[in-house]
Design a protein around this motif. Structure first.
Motif, PDB file in Angstrom:
ATOM      1  N   THR A 137      52.702   5.910 -53.863  1.00 37.40           N
ATOM      2  CA  THR A 137      51.349   5.451 -54.149  1.00 37.40           C
ATOM      3  C   THR A 137      50.896   5.775 -55.563  1.00 37.40           C
ATOM      4  O   THR A 137      49.985   5.132 -56.081  1.00 37.40           O
ATOM      5  CB  THR A 137      50.350   6.049 -53.148  1.00 37.40           C
ATOM      6  N   THR A 138      51.517   6.786 -56.190  1.00 36.83           N
ATOM      7  CA  THR A 138      51.133   7.210 -57.541  1.00 36.83           C
ATOM      8  C   THR A 138      52.372   7.476 -58.374  1.00 36.83           C
ATOM      9  O   THR A 138      53.272   8.204 -57.942  1.00 36.83           O
ATOM     10  CB  THR A 138      50.262   8.476 -57.500  1.00 36.83           C
ATOM     11  N   LYS A 143      44.163  13.291 -55.336  1.00 36.51           N
ATOM     12  CA  LYS A 143      45.492  12.906 -54.852  1.00 36.51           C
ATOM     13  C   LYS A 143      46.174  14.053 -54.107  1.00 36.51           C
ATOM     14  O   LYS A 143      45.811  15.217 -54.231  1.00 36.51           O
ATOM     15  CB  LYS A 143      46.380  12.486 -56.025  1.00 36.51           C
ATOM     16  N   VAL A 145      47.329   2.318 -50.499  1.00 31.79           N
ATOM     17  CA  VAL A 145      46.685   2.724 -51.756  1.00 31.79           C
ATOM     18  C   VAL A 145      45.207   2.373 -51.672  1.00 31.79           C
ATOM     19  O   VAL A 145      44.847   1.198 -51.585  1.00 31.79           O
ATOM     20  CB  VAL A 145      47.329   2.037 -52.972  1.00 31.79           C
ATOM     21  N   ASP A 163      45.036   7.323 -50.087  1.00 31.42           N
ATOM     22  CA  ASP A 163      46.441   7.047 -50.423  1.00 31.42           C
ATOM     23  C   ASP A 163      47.326   7.730 -49.393  1.00 31.42           C
ATOM     24  O   ASP A 163      47.297   8.962 -49.259  1.00 31.42           O
ATOM     25  CB  ASP A 163      46.786   7.583 -51.817  1.00 31.42           C
ATOM     26  N   GLY A 198      49.808  10.182 -49.866  1.00 32.99           N
ATOM     27  CA  GLY A 198      50.648   9.256 -50.623  1.00 32.99           C
ATOM     28  C   GLY A 198      51.621   9.974 -51.539  1.00 32.99           C
ATOM     29  O   GLY A 198      51.248  10.926 -52.226  1.00 32.99           O
TER      30      GLY A 198
END
Length: 379
Positions: free
Chosen positions: A83-84, A317, A361, A327, A54
């Motif tokens: 996503t972040t 992440k 997500v 993600d 992500g």
């Protein structure tokens, strides 16, 4: 029964894989690993479209209640394939609780770089009054939100610090010691001069707006990297793009990269105005500008996934690997002529662009505008 299986997804190296996500984590990834498995939802990309970990936008302004730089996290985030998001200093200790409560409702992951001024950016000059820089309130806020506050932010330009010069940054470095969190420093018009700023920064600190075209930029008049920046990079200081409405110059970026100075992180500095009216529009649009300047697809993706996550210590992440958070960004690389503008009105012509199709997500899929209108994928 898994939550999601993404079938026949293309990696940037050309490999085609399945990704199995369950309980918010990547459980399996590899060629045909989804065969014979069941899931509540399955997305078949038929080998046509790309996936990566992500996308992470490491410099945004997404506190909806901010009076100046505000946006809705899901409009600037998941709807753009991100996503972040990390909000870069919109709030200080006074408003972090409210910000945290709001983003719990967002589908996009949101984190905060806490402004060293307890009031945050409620006006352009939050560091012009040293009494607003309150170490006690900042440390308490960090301890209240250890999984939300991932760094601190100091905006070191004349319009922000007023007559205080370098003093707010000296305070920021003192405040940083207790938590050990990264410090992101905005550079703009002087004073303070960039040399003063750079010489105070230490390993893991971040210079954002690193390719701005203002007089207080990283290059000298001959197009060479200023000695203070050379020293800072040698110590492990990080360069972040932070495009924004006034802080990205094609000519500075091109010259910096020509002499071997590259960004560690590509970020947008997005908020509602520059998302709607440009020149930012989205993280994908900023990524496309680096393709135009000669970055490879992998270099660009690394700057918004693995490097962003690792340099900012975002646990779980940035990696498309078993055990990491579920993600994922689904995207296309479209071959077409595209006109690109920087923050100074300079124009470049690109031949490829990133088109985000969906953000996944923690296993939940959110289509982008392009994904809904141009791509027939059952999300």
């Amino acid at each position: 029964m898994n939550d999601l299986i993404i079938k026949q997804a293309k990696l940037i190296n050309g490999d085609v894989v399945d990704v199995v996500i369950n309980e918010g984590k990547i459980r399996e990834i590899g060629a045909s690993v989804g065969n014979g498995l069941t899931a509540k939802k399955q997305i078949d990309l038929d080998g046509k479209y790309y996936i990566s970990a992500g996308w992470i936008d490491a410099h945004t302004h997404c506190y909806p209640a901010s009076p100046i730089y505000f946006d809705e996290p899901d409009l600037a985030g998941a709807a753009c394939g991100v996503t972040t998001m990390i909000d870069a200093g919109s709030v200080g200790a006074d408003d972090v609780d409210h910000f945290y409560s709001l983003v719990q409702k967002a589908k996009t992951n949101v984190y905060s770089f806490l402004n060293i001024a307890r009031i945050g950016i409620i006006a352009q000059n939050e560091l012009s009054d040293m009494s607003k820089i309150d170490d006690e309130s900042l440390q308490k806020a960090i301890k209240r939100h250890p999984d939300f506050v991932v760094g601190i932010k100091a905006r070191m330009s004349k319009s922000v610090v007023g007559e205080n010069g370098i003093l707010p940054l000296i305070r920021a470095k003192e405040m940083q010691k207790e938590s050990g969190l990264p410090l992101m420093v905005h550079i703009g018009n002087n004073p303070p001069n960039l040399d003063e700023i750079a010489d105070l920064l230490t390993k893991g600190d971040i210079i954002t707006h690193c390719f701005n075209g203002k007089p207080n930029r990283i290059l000298d008049q001959d197009g060479n990297l200023k000695p203070a920046i050379q020293r800072a990079l040698a110590r492990g200081v990080i360069l972040d793009v932070g495009h924004g409405g006034e802080s990205f110059s094609f000519s500075v970026a091109e010259q910096a990269m020509r002499i071997g100075t590259y960004p560690d992180i590509i970020s947008s500095d997005i908020y509602h105005k520059n998302r709607i009216n440009g020149p930012v529009y989205s993280l994908a649009a900023v990524m496309t500008k680096f393709l135009c300047m000669g970055f490879s697809l992998k270099q660009v993706l690394d700057c918004v996934t693995v490097k962003a996550a690792d340099l900012l210590h975002l646990e779980g992440k940035g990696h498309l690997e078993v055990g990491y958070d579920g993600d994922v960004t689904i995207f296309d690389i479209k071959d077409e002529r595209i006109e690109l503008s920087d923050a100074e009105g300079q124009v470049r012509i690109g031949t490829q662009k990133f088109i985000p199709i969906a953000a996944i997500v923690a296993g939940e899929s959110i289509a982008t505008k392009e994904g809904e209108s141009e791509y027939a994928i059952n999300l």
